[in-house]
Design a protein around this motif. Structure first.
Motif, PDB file in Angstrom:
ATOM      1  N   SER A   2       0.905  -1.214  -0.044  1.00  0.00           N
ATOM      2  CA  SER A   2      -0.275  -0.509  -0.197  1.00  0.00           C
ATOM      3  C   SER A   2       0.983   1.735  -0.136  1.00  0.00           C
ATOM      4  CB  SER A   2      -1.419   0.075   1.060  1.00  0.00           C
ATOM      5  OG  SER A   2      -0.003  -0.075   2.188  1.00  0.00           O
ATOM      6  N   THR A   3       0.058   2.404  -0.820  1.00  0.00           N
ATOM      7  CA  THR A   3       0.727   3.973  -0.093  1.00  0.00           C
ATOM      8  C   THR A   3       1.133   4.072   1.168  1.00  0.00           C
ATOM      9  OG1 THR A   3      -0.693   4.676  -1.919  1.00  0.00           O
ATOM     10  CG2 THR A   3       1.234   6.239  -0.385  1.00  0.00           C
ATOM     11  N   VAL A   4       2.748   4.840   1.047  1.00  0.00           N
ATOM     12  CA  VAL A   4       3.281   4.406   2.316  1.00  0.00           C
ATOM     13  C   VAL A   4       3.032   6.050   2.826  1.00  0.00           C
ATOM     14  CG1 VAL A   4       5.794   5.386   3.395  1.00  0.00           C
ATOM     15  CG2 VAL A   4       5.513   3.162   1.808  1.00  0.00           C
ATOM     16  N   PRO A   5       2.484   5.746   3.946  1.00  0.00           N
ATOM     17  CA  PRO A   5       1.489   6.911   4.659  1.00  0.00           C
ATOM     18  C   PRO A   5       2.708   8.122   4.454  1.00  0.00           C
ATOM     19  CG  PRO A   5       1.355   4.792   6.130  1.00  0.00           C
ATOM     20  CD  PRO A   5       2.507   4.478   5.303  1.00  0.00           C
ATOM     21  N   GLN A   6       2.616   9.368   4.680  1.00  0.00           N
ATOM     22  CA  GLN A   6       3.526  10.746   4.364  1.00  0.00           C
ATOM     23  C   GLN A   6       3.519  10.918   6.041  1.00  0.00           C
ATOM     24  OE1 GLN A   6       3.865  12.230   1.456  1.00  0.00           O
ATOM     25  NE2 GLN A   6       3.744   9.882   1.183  1.00  0.00           N
ATOM     26  N   LEU A   7       4.803  11.357   5.824  1.00  0.00           N
ATOM     27  CA  LEU A   7       5.364  12.226   8.086  1.00  0.00           C
ATOM     28  C   LEU A   7       4.547  13.889   7.632  1.00  0.00           C
ATOM     29  CD1 LEU A   7       6.883  12.099  10.430  1.00  0.00           C
ATOM     30  CD2 LEU A   7       8.221  13.601   9.150  1.00  0.00           C
ATOM     31  N   PRO A   8       3.235  13.974   8.668  1.00  0.00           N
ATOM     32  CA  PRO A   8       3.054  15.651   8.049  1.00  0.00           C
ATOM     33  C   PRO A   8       3.567  16.650   8.741  1.00  0.00           C
ATOM     34  CG  PRO A   8       1.484  14.228  10.228  1.00  0.00           C
ATOM     35  CD  PRO A   8       2.761  13.145   9.771  1.00  0.00           C
ATOM     36  N   PRO A   9       3.202  17.684   7.750  1.00  0.00           N
ATOM     37  CA  PRO A   9       4.140  18.640   8.794  1.00  0.00           C
ATOM     38  C   PRO A   9       3.945  18.491  10.274  1.00  0.00           C
ATOM     39  CG  PRO A   9       2.584  19.349   6.709  1.00  0.00           C
ATOM     40  CD  PRO A   9       2.646  17.784   7.198  1.00  0.00           C
ATOM     41  N   ALA A  10       5.141  19.172  10.604  1.00  0.00           N
ATOM     42  CA  ALA A  10       5.116  19.955  12.019  1.00  0.00           C
ATOM     43  C   ALA A  10       4.136  20.531  13.155  1.00  0.00           C
ATOM     44  CB  ALA A  10       6.945  20.113  12.704  1.00  0.00           C
ATOM     45  N   THR A  11       3.307  20.112  13.744  1.00  0.00           N
ATOM     46  CA  THR A  11       2.644  21.015  14.364  1.00  0.00           C
ATOM     47  C   THR A  11       3.252  22.014  16.133  1.00  0.00           C
ATOM     48  OG1 THR A  11       1.791  19.446  15.685  1.00  0.00           O
ATOM     49  CG2 THR A  11       0.834  19.920  13.729  1.00  0.00           C
ATOM     50  N   ALA A  12       4.227  21.683  16.026  1.00  0.00           N
ATOM     51  CA  ALA A  12       5.284  22.309  17.265  1.00  0.00           C
ATOM     52  C   ALA A  12       6.349  22.659  17.215  1.00  0.00           C
ATOM     53  CB  ALA A  12       4.910  20.883  18.491  1.00  0.00           C
ATOM     54  N   PRO A  13       7.388  23.754  18.050  1.00  0.00           N
ATOM     55  CA  PRO A  13       8.234  23.691  17.453  1.00  0.00           C
ATOM     56  C   PRO A  13       9.679  22.703  17.771  1.00  0.00           C
ATOM     57  CG  PRO A  13       7.868  25.079  19.297  1.00  0.00           C
ATOM     58  CD  PRO A  13       6.376  23.425  19.626  1.00  0.00           C
ATOM     59  N   LEU A  14      10.067  22.832  17.199  1.00  0.00           N
ATOM     60  CA  LEU A  14      11.735  21.156  16.287  1.00  0.00           C
ATOM     61  C   LEU A  14      11.739  21.079  18.109  1.00  0.00           C
ATOM     62  CD1 LEU A  14      13.311  19.935  14.821  1.00  0.00           C
ATOM     63  CD2 LEU A  14      15.175  22.018  14.715  1.00  0.00           C
ATOM     64  N   SER A  15      12.335  21.568  19.050  1.00  0.00           N
ATOM     65  CA  SER A  15      12.856  21.893  20.416  1.00  0.00           C
ATOM     66  C   SER A  15      11.881  20.235  21.316  1.00  0.00           C
ATOM     67  CB  SER A  15      13.105  22.407  20.923  1.00  0.00           C
ATOM     68  OG  SER A  15      11.732  23.339  21.113  1.00  0.00           O
ATOM     69  N   ASP A  16      10.822  20.566  20.233  1.00  0.00           N
ATOM     70  CA  ASP A  16       9.420  19.583  20.779  1.00  0.00           C
ATOM     71  C   ASP A  16      10.284  18.045  20.680  1.00  0.00           C
ATOM     72  OD1 ASP A  16       8.447  21.622  22.843  1.00  0.00           O
ATOM     73  OD2 ASP A  16       7.109  21.110  21.954  1.00  0.00           O
ATOM     74  N   TYR A  17       9.899  18.110  19.367  1.00  0.00           N
ATOM     75  CA  TYR A  17      10.657  16.952  18.947  1.00  0.00           C
ATOM     76  C   TYR A  17      11.865  16.106  18.918  1.00  0.00           C
ATOM     77  CZ  TYR A  17       6.495  17.932  15.796  1.00  0.00           C
ATOM     78  OH  TYR A  17       5.168  17.405  15.555  1.00  0.00           O
ATOM     79  N   ILE A  18      12.916  17.000  19.310  1.00  0.00           N
ATOM     80  CA  ILE A  18      14.634  16.769  19.361  1.00  0.00           C
ATOM     81  C   ILE A  18      14.331  16.247  21.239  1.00  0.00           C
ATOM     82  CG2 ILE A  18      16.405  17.577  20.069  1.00  0.00           C
ATOM     83  CD1 ILE A  18      15.624  19.651  18.084  1.00  0.00           C
ATOM     84  N   ALA A  19      13.265  16.874  21.849  1.00  0.00           N
ATOM     85  CA  ALA A  19      12.756  16.250  23.170  1.00  0.00           C
ATOM     86  C   ALA A  19      12.923  15.205  23.044  1.00  0.00           C
ATOM     87  CB  ALA A  19      12.090  17.258  24.366  1.00  0.00           C
ATOM     88  N   ARG A  20      11.598  14.739  22.291  1.00  0.00           N
ATOM     89  CA  ARG A  20      10.476  13.485  22.090  1.00  0.00           C
ATOM     90  C   ARG A  20      11.200  12.430  21.495  1.00  0.00           C
ATOM     91  NH1 ARG A  20       5.800  16.682  21.646  1.00  0.00           N
ATOM     92  NH2 ARG A  20       6.100  15.869  19.256  1.00  0.00           N
ATOM     93  N   ARG A  21      12.351  12.881  20.460  1.00  0.00           N
ATOM     94  CA  ARG A  21      13.292  11.769  19.100  1.00  0.00           C
ATOM     95  C   ARG A  21      11.914  11.717  18.590  1.00  0.00           C
ATOM     96  NH1 ARG A  21      15.415   7.352  20.352  1.00  0.00           N
ATOM     97  NH2 ARG A  21      17.042   7.378  19.750  1.00  0.00           N
ATOM     98  N   GLU A  22      11.756  12.288  18.201  1.00  0.00           N
ATOM     99  CA  GLU A  22      10.516  11.981  16.975  1.00  0.00           C
ATOM    100  C   GLU A  22      10.798  12.651  15.563  1.00  0.00           C
ATOM    101  OE1 GLU A  22       6.646  13.010  18.185  1.00  0.00           O
ATOM    102  OE2 GLU A  22       6.800  11.486  19.943  1.00  0.00           O
ATOM    103  N   PRO A  23      10.838  12.646  14.329  1.00  0.00           N
ATOM    104  CA  PRO A  23      11.635  12.786  13.287  1.00  0.00           C
ATOM    105  C   PRO A  23      10.272  13.705  13.240  1.00  0.00           C
ATOM    106  CG  PRO A  23       9.941  10.366  12.654  1.00  0.00           C
ATOM    107  CD  PRO A  23      10.199  10.440  13.804  1.00  0.00           C
ATOM    108  N   ALA A  24      10.730  15.043  12.264  1.00  0.00           N
ATOM    109  CA  ALA A  24       9.874  16.388  12.440  1.00  0.00           C
ATOM    110  C   ALA A  24      10.174  17.255  10.750  1.00  0.00           C
ATOM    111  CB  ALA A  24       9.892  17.270  13.444  1.00  0.00           C
ATOM    112  N   PHE A  25       9.163  17.139  10.531  1.00  0.00           N
ATOM    113  CA  PHE A  25       9.450  18.268   8.621  1.00  0.00           C
ATOM    114  C   PHE A  25       8.066  19.208   8.510  1.00  0.00           C
ATOM    115  CE2 PHE A  25       6.194  17.968   4.645  1.00  0.00           C
ATOM    116  CZ  PHE A  25       7.469  19.047   3.405  1.00  0.00           C
ATOM    117  N   PHE A  26       9.602  20.454   8.170  1.00  0.00           N
ATOM    118  CA  PHE A  26       9.142  21.788   8.252  1.00  0.00           C
ATOM    119  C   PHE A  26       9.113  22.421   7.253  1.00  0.00           C
ATOM    120  CE2 PHE A  26      11.019  20.643  13.178  1.00  0.00           C
ATOM    121  CZ  PHE A  26       9.266  21.028  13.506  1.00  0.00           C
ATOM    122  N   PRO A  27       7.789  22.335   6.273  1.00  0.00           N
ATOM    123  CA  PRO A  27       8.131  23.194   5.102  1.00  0.00           C
ATOM    124  C   PRO A  27       8.181  24.713   5.428  1.00  0.00           C
ATOM    125  CG  PRO A  27       6.123  21.626   5.613  1.00  0.00           C
ATOM    126  CD  PRO A  27       6.929  21.708   7.591  1.00  0.00           C
ATOM    127  N   GLY A  28       9.641  24.932   4.038  1.00  0.00           N
ATOM    128  CA  GLY A  28      10.058  26.315   3.561  1.00  0.00           C
ATOM    129  C   GLY A  28      10.474  26.443   5.221  1.00  0.00           C
TER     130      GLY A  28
END
Length: 273
Positions: A2-28
């Motif tokens: 099946s189609t690979v799910p897309q990683l959605p754009p981030a909804t929080a600051p990058l620092s939050d994702y770094i703290a949780r060790r989760e990948p994050a996509f920031f368009p533009g």
């Protein structure tokens, strides 16, 4: 599959994702950087046209390790004209900022992306044609990737994804661990498609990939990528010691049975000048 799910754009600051060790996509997020406005193949080629560079032929993570010698100017001219055909030659881990320190001003906003007390050596630059690939692997440190030119597709999967499928490669890489199989193939075989994500990046987009998250990359078009590792000082020191010991053992044995990404396993019998 099946189609690979897309990683959605981030909804929080990058620092939050770094703290949780989760990948994050920031368009533009980096669209306003001077590097995104200025750096293209002609610009890089004119920095020092006769500088020798070593190009990677093909996908050294999952295939044979082969290198080709060229010059910065000649390689950038080929990229600008898209004259490779099926010859996927990749300038990987190029220490552009060390060789041309004045270019640090073009990426000065990058410091704002990093944690306040993080250790972050100058980022490397990856430059290559459309369809060039980097095979599935994970890095020992977190990585903030910024697309400067062109487009790229990343696929990312969580820690343990490859290990659970018994798909670790025996091939040696100094700063990473490699998969013996593509991530999509593993996902299809293990019915774990929901744990594999895909994201398409264009110039100015930013992607955070935590350490030990599996990822593979394919160029959608000829591209320039800025990729920088970082971490807390203690974490980086521990990883550096681990890498030094492992690499010393590698140099002693050269891993003849399993191969490596740093020494040729085939003949680099062509030059591009």
């Amino acid at each position: 599959m099946s189609t690979v799910p897309q990683l959605p754009p981030a909804t929080a600051p990058l620092s939050d994702y770094i703290a949780r060790r989760e990948p994050a996509f920031f368009p533009g997020l980096a669209a306003g950087w001077p590097a995104v406005r200025r750096w293209d193949f002609d610009f890089l080629g004119r920095l020092r046209p006769e500088m020798s560079v070593r190009l990677v032929r093909g996908d050294r993570e999952s295939g044979a390790t082969r290198f080709v010698e060229s010059t910065l100017g000649a390689y950038m001219r080929l990229l600008a004209r898209d004259e490779f055909g099926e010859e996927f030659l990749y300038l990987k881990e190029f220490d552009l900022l060390r060789r041309f320190p004045h270019l640090h001003a073009d990426i000065s906003p990058r410091r704002e992306l990093l944690p306040r007390r993080a250790f972050a050596p100058p980022p490397g630059v990856w430059v290559g044609p459309a369809r060039a690939r980097t095979g599935a692997h994970y890095d020992l440190l977190g990585n903030i990737a910024v697309v400067i030119r062109g487009g790229k597709r990343f696929r990312v999967a969580p820690p343990g994804f490859v290990e659970a499928a018994d798909a670790l490669s025996a091939k040696y890489d100094p700063l990473a661990r490699l998969s013996a199989r593509p991530l999509a193939e593993i996902a299809a075989a293990t019915r774990s498609e929901d744990r594999l994500y895909e994201v398409e990046l264009v110039a100015g987009d930013v992607l955070y990939v935590p350490d030990r998250w599996w990822h593979e990359v394919r160029n959608r078009s000829a591209s320039i990528l800025l990729s920088g590792f970082f971490g807390g000082y203690g974490h980086v020191a521990a990883r550096a010691a681990q890498v030094a010991v492992r690499h010393g053992l590698h140099l002693a044995h050269r891993d003849r049975a399993t191969g490596c990404t740093c020494h040729e396993t085939g003949s680099g019998d062509k030059e591009y000048r």
